[in-house]
Design a protein around this motif. Sequence first.
Motif, PDB file in Angstrom:
ATOM      1  N   SER A   1       1.033  -1.398  -0.164  1.00  0.00           N
ATOM      2  CA  SER A   1       0.002   0.134   0.076  1.00  0.00           C
ATOM      3  C   SER A   1       1.333   1.068   0.100  1.00  0.00           C
ATOM      4  O   SER A   1       2.265   1.211   0.247  1.00  0.00           O
ATOM      5  CB  SER A   1      -1.018   0.248   1.360  1.00  0.00           C
ATOM      6  OG  SER A   1      -0.322   0.386   2.147  1.00  0.00           O
TER       7      SER A   1
ATOM      8  N   HIS B   1      -0.486  -3.920  -4.706  1.00  0.00           N
ATOM      9  CA  HIS B   1      -1.595  -4.150  -3.665  1.00  0.00           C
ATOM     10  C   HIS B   1      -1.785  -5.631  -3.589  1.00  0.00           C
ATOM     11  O   HIS B   1      -1.492  -6.066  -4.789  1.00  0.00           O
ATOM     12  CB  HIS B   1      -3.086  -3.716  -4.099  1.00  0.00           C
ATOM     13  CG  HIS B   1      -3.046  -1.694  -4.193  1.00  0.00           C
ATOM     14  ND1 HIS B   1      -3.253  -0.923  -4.487  1.00  0.00           N
ATOM     15  CD2 HIS B   1      -2.629  -1.350  -2.731  1.00  0.00           C
ATOM     16  CE1 HIS B   1      -3.615   0.349  -3.874  1.00  0.00           C
ATOM     17  NE2 HIS B   1      -2.681   0.006  -3.008  1.00  0.00           N
ATOM     18  N   ASN B   2      -2.209  -5.525  -2.063  1.00  0.00           N
ATOM     19  CA  ASN B   2      -2.617  -7.251  -2.166  1.00  0.00           C
ATOM     20  C   ASN B   2      -3.909  -7.959  -3.437  1.00  0.00           C
ATOM     21  O   ASN B   2      -4.261  -6.944  -3.646  1.00  0.00           O
ATOM     22  CB  ASN B   2      -3.015  -8.094  -1.196  1.00  0.00           C
ATOM     23  CG  ASN B   2      -2.168  -7.677   0.069  1.00  0.00           C
ATOM     24  OD1 ASN B   2      -1.016  -8.301  -0.583  1.00  0.00           O
ATOM     25  ND2 ASN B   2      -1.978  -7.549   1.243  1.00  0.00           N
ATOM     26  N   ALA B   3      -3.889  -9.075  -3.212  1.00  0.00           N
ATOM     27  CA  ALA B   3      -5.318  -9.501  -4.222  1.00  0.00           C
ATOM     28  C   ALA B   3      -6.265 -10.513  -3.398  1.00  0.00           C
ATOM     29  O   ALA B   3      -5.479 -11.503  -3.101  1.00  0.00           O
ATOM     30  CB  ALA B   3      -4.475  -9.261  -6.073  1.00  0.00           C
TER      31      ALA B   3
ATOM     32  N   ARG C   1      -6.503  -7.724   4.413  1.00  0.00           N
ATOM     33  CA  ARG C   1      -7.561  -8.964   3.171  1.00  0.00           C
ATOM     34  C   ARG C   1      -9.146  -9.514   3.707  1.00  0.00           C
ATOM     35  O   ARG C   1      -9.353  -9.448   2.713  1.00  0.00           O
ATOM     36  CB  ARG C   1      -6.723 -10.691   3.741  1.00  0.00           C
ATOM     37  CG  ARG C   1      -4.790 -10.410   2.573  1.00  0.00           C
ATOM     38  CD  ARG C   1      -5.114 -11.487   2.710  1.00  0.00           C
ATOM     39  NE  ARG C   1      -5.717 -12.159   1.634  1.00  0.00           N
ATOM     40  CZ  ARG C   1      -5.695 -12.110   0.369  1.00  0.00           C
ATOM     41  NH1 ARG C   1      -4.303 -12.164   0.063  1.00  0.00           N
ATOM     42  NH2 ARG C   1      -6.284 -13.008  -0.534  1.00  0.00           N
TER      43      ARG C   1
ATOM     44  N   ILE D   1     -10.675  -6.586   1.586  1.00  0.00           N
ATOM     45  CA  ILE D   1     -10.428  -7.265   0.017  1.00  0.00           C
ATOM     46  C   ILE D   1     -11.157  -8.213  -0.241  1.00  0.00           C
ATOM     47  O   ILE D   1     -12.451  -8.697  -1.497  1.00  0.00           O
ATOM     48  CB  ILE D   1      -9.331  -7.507  -0.751  1.00  0.00           C
ATOM     49  CG1 ILE D   1      -8.437  -6.458   0.202  1.00  0.00           C
ATOM     50  CG2 ILE D   1      -9.489  -8.040  -2.075  1.00  0.00           C
ATOM     51  CD1 ILE D   1      -6.808  -6.749  -0.282  1.00  0.00           C
ATOM     52  N   GLU D   2     -11.306  -9.604   0.408  1.00  0.00           N
ATOM     53  CA  GLU D   2     -12.817 -10.879  -0.109  1.00  0.00           C
ATOM     54  C   GLU D   2     -13.862 -10.292   0.729  1.00  0.00           C
ATOM     55  O   GLU D   2     -14.824 -11.424  -0.308  1.00  0.00           O
ATOM     56  CB  GLU D   2     -11.447 -11.494   1.992  1.00  0.00           C
ATOM     57  CG  GLU D   2     -10.333 -12.248   1.613  1.00  0.00           C
ATOM     58  CD  GLU D   2     -10.143 -12.977   2.034  1.00  0.00           C
ATOM     59  OE1 GLU D   2     -10.512 -13.457   3.512  1.00  0.00           O
ATOM     60  OE2 GLU D   2      -8.400 -13.703   2.223  1.00  0.00           O
TER      61      GLU D   2
ATOM     62  N   ALA E   1     -14.827  -9.080  -2.166  1.00  0.00           N
ATOM     63  CA  ALA E   1     -15.103  -9.791  -3.385  1.00  0.00           C
ATOM     64  C   ALA E   1     -15.936 -10.475  -3.441  1.00  0.00           C
ATOM     65  O   ALA E   1     -16.544 -11.011  -4.347  1.00  0.00           O
ATOM     66  CB  ALA E   1     -13.354 -10.644  -3.173  1.00  0.00           C
TER      67      ALA E   1
ATOM     68  N   MET F   1      -8.881   1.318  -0.560  1.00  0.00           N
ATOM     69  CA  MET F   1      -9.527   0.132  -0.898  1.00  0.00           C
ATOM     70  C   MET F   1     -11.089   0.666  -1.232  1.00  0.00           C
ATOM     71  O   MET F   1     -11.654  -0.055  -1.778  1.00  0.00           O
ATOM     72  CB  MET F   1      -9.838  -1.094   0.232  1.00  0.00           C
ATOM     73  CG  MET F   1      -7.899  -1.565  -0.802  1.00  0.00           C
ATOM     74  SD  MET F   1      -8.142  -2.851   0.571  1.00  0.00           S
ATOM     75  CE  MET F   1      -7.419  -2.820   2.489  1.00  0.00           C
TER      76      MET F   1
ATOM     77  N   VAL G   1     -13.041  -5.081  -6.932  1.00  0.00           N
ATOM     78  CA  VAL G   1     -12.471  -5.594  -6.384  1.00  0.00           C
ATOM     79  C   VAL G   1     -12.172  -6.817  -8.016  1.00  0.00           C
ATOM     80  O   VAL G   1     -10.407  -7.006  -8.515  1.00  0.00           O
ATOM     81  CB  VAL G   1     -12.729  -7.234  -5.806  1.00  0.00           C
ATOM     82  CG1 VAL G   1     -11.799  -8.599  -5.460  1.00  0.00           C
ATOM     83  CG2 VAL G   1     -12.950  -6.717  -4.184  1.00  0.00           C
TER      84      VAL G   1
ATOM     85  N   PHE H   1      -7.959  -5.619  -8.242  1.00  0.00           N
ATOM     86  CA  PHE H   1      -7.276  -7.193  -6.939  1.00  0.00           C
ATOM     87  C   PHE H   1      -7.600  -7.718  -7.109  1.00  0.00           C
ATOM     88  O   PHE H   1      -7.265  -9.247  -6.472  1.00  0.00           O
ATOM     89  CB  PHE H   1      -8.270  -6.736  -5.941  1.00  0.00           C
ATOM     90  CG  PHE H   1      -8.137  -5.419  -4.355  1.00  0.00           C
ATOM     91  CD1 PHE H   1      -6.299  -5.051  -4.550  1.00  0.00           C
ATOM     92  CD2 PHE H   1      -8.905  -4.057  -5.529  1.00  0.00           C
ATOM     93  CE1 PHE H   1      -6.396  -3.318  -3.714  1.00  0.00           C
ATOM     94  CE2 PHE H   1      -8.493  -2.939  -4.683  1.00  0.00           C
ATOM     95  CZ  PHE H   1      -7.670  -2.550  -4.037  1.00  0.00           C
TER      96      PHE H   1
ATOM     97  N   HIS I   1      -2.042  -9.372  -9.858  1.00  0.00           N
ATOM     98  CA  HIS I   1      -1.377  -9.355  -9.248  1.00  0.00           C
ATOM     99  C   HIS I   1      -0.133 -10.664  -9.548  1.00  0.00           C
ATOM    100  O   HIS I   1       1.166 -10.046  -9.655  1.00  0.00           O
ATOM    101  CB  HIS I   1      -1.733  -9.831  -7.647  1.00  0.00           C
ATOM    102  CG  HIS I   1      -0.884  -9.539  -6.903  1.00  0.00           C
ATOM    103  ND1 HIS I   1      -0.006 -10.803  -6.533  1.00  0.00           N
ATOM    104  CD2 HIS I   1      -0.869  -8.947  -6.040  1.00  0.00           C
ATOM    105  CE1 HIS I   1       0.679 -10.217  -4.777  1.00  0.00           C
ATOM    106  NE2 HIS I   1       0.071  -9.251  -4.863  1.00  0.00           N
TER     107      HIS I   1
END
Length: 293
Positions: free
Chosen positions: A55, A73-75, A200, A203-204, A207, A223, A267, A271, A276
């Motif tokens: 980030s 970024h994480n994914a 996460r 993100i999760e 998603a 995010m 996402v 993401f 990623h």
Amino acid sequence: YCNGTTADFVGAAVALRTGVPAMWHVRYTAVPEATRALHRWLATRPEVARIVCVSHAAAALFPHCPEKAVVIHNAVDLGRFERGATAGCYKGRAAPADAFVFGSMGRVLPRKGYPQMIRAAKVLLERATAEERRRARFVVVGDTPADIPGDHLGECRELARACGLAGVFEFPGFTADVRPWVEDFDTVVLPSVYPDPLPRTVIEGMAYGLPVVAFDVGGVGEMVRSGETGALLPADTTPEALADVMLGYLRDPDRVAREGARARAVVVEAFDARQHGRKIHAQIVEAARARRR
């Protein structure tokens, strides 16, 4: 390739010894004061070829070597984390089939702010109608890791009981697969009270097509788009104010559906784990080229 504060130090030391370039993958936003100067010096060394930050909040640690730092970024695996990927495990069993579930998941640590969520749940139920109280449920999936001093999970469970939330606020503990729980969430709440690098949980939840209520700390604001994919609140938000925001979602199913759909779209756009992987691969190749140069 180094992932984590300790790994970064070790990786840099090996790179200095062998001449093989290291790539840091930075998933933190702070370094202990005792090692801060060493961390800063190692980051400037040519042996540390690339610094990939999850980030912009994490990248803020490297103003002295911006040419090395890149934000990726994480994914999430979009096929695994989507509505209908698994059956739910909560609604229609331990909760009413028409329950409205405010959920969260992750490590249960003091800095994650779950006491704030518990106190907000108490206020929400005090302000809700009888029908809203019947439907409202709160779930935090996760535990306190064994290598962390204290039992914060136990403290949170006790606080929930003391607030009169037994049977309403659930802490089911660790599970290897959070998806059956997330399947039954209606809104994700992340009350982190420290500069969370890029959780996460957000993100999760997005998603799964869920709006996210969170504090504007660390990388969370990279995010969650307030009013579009959820509600982004000041870090000093009181439990009473948090309760009002959460109650607003319970009372507005159209908003939940609208912001949840946009959260899923964000996402997919930004993401996706496949994108990623390609970005990380490119950085590894660039780090390898540094040795030849």
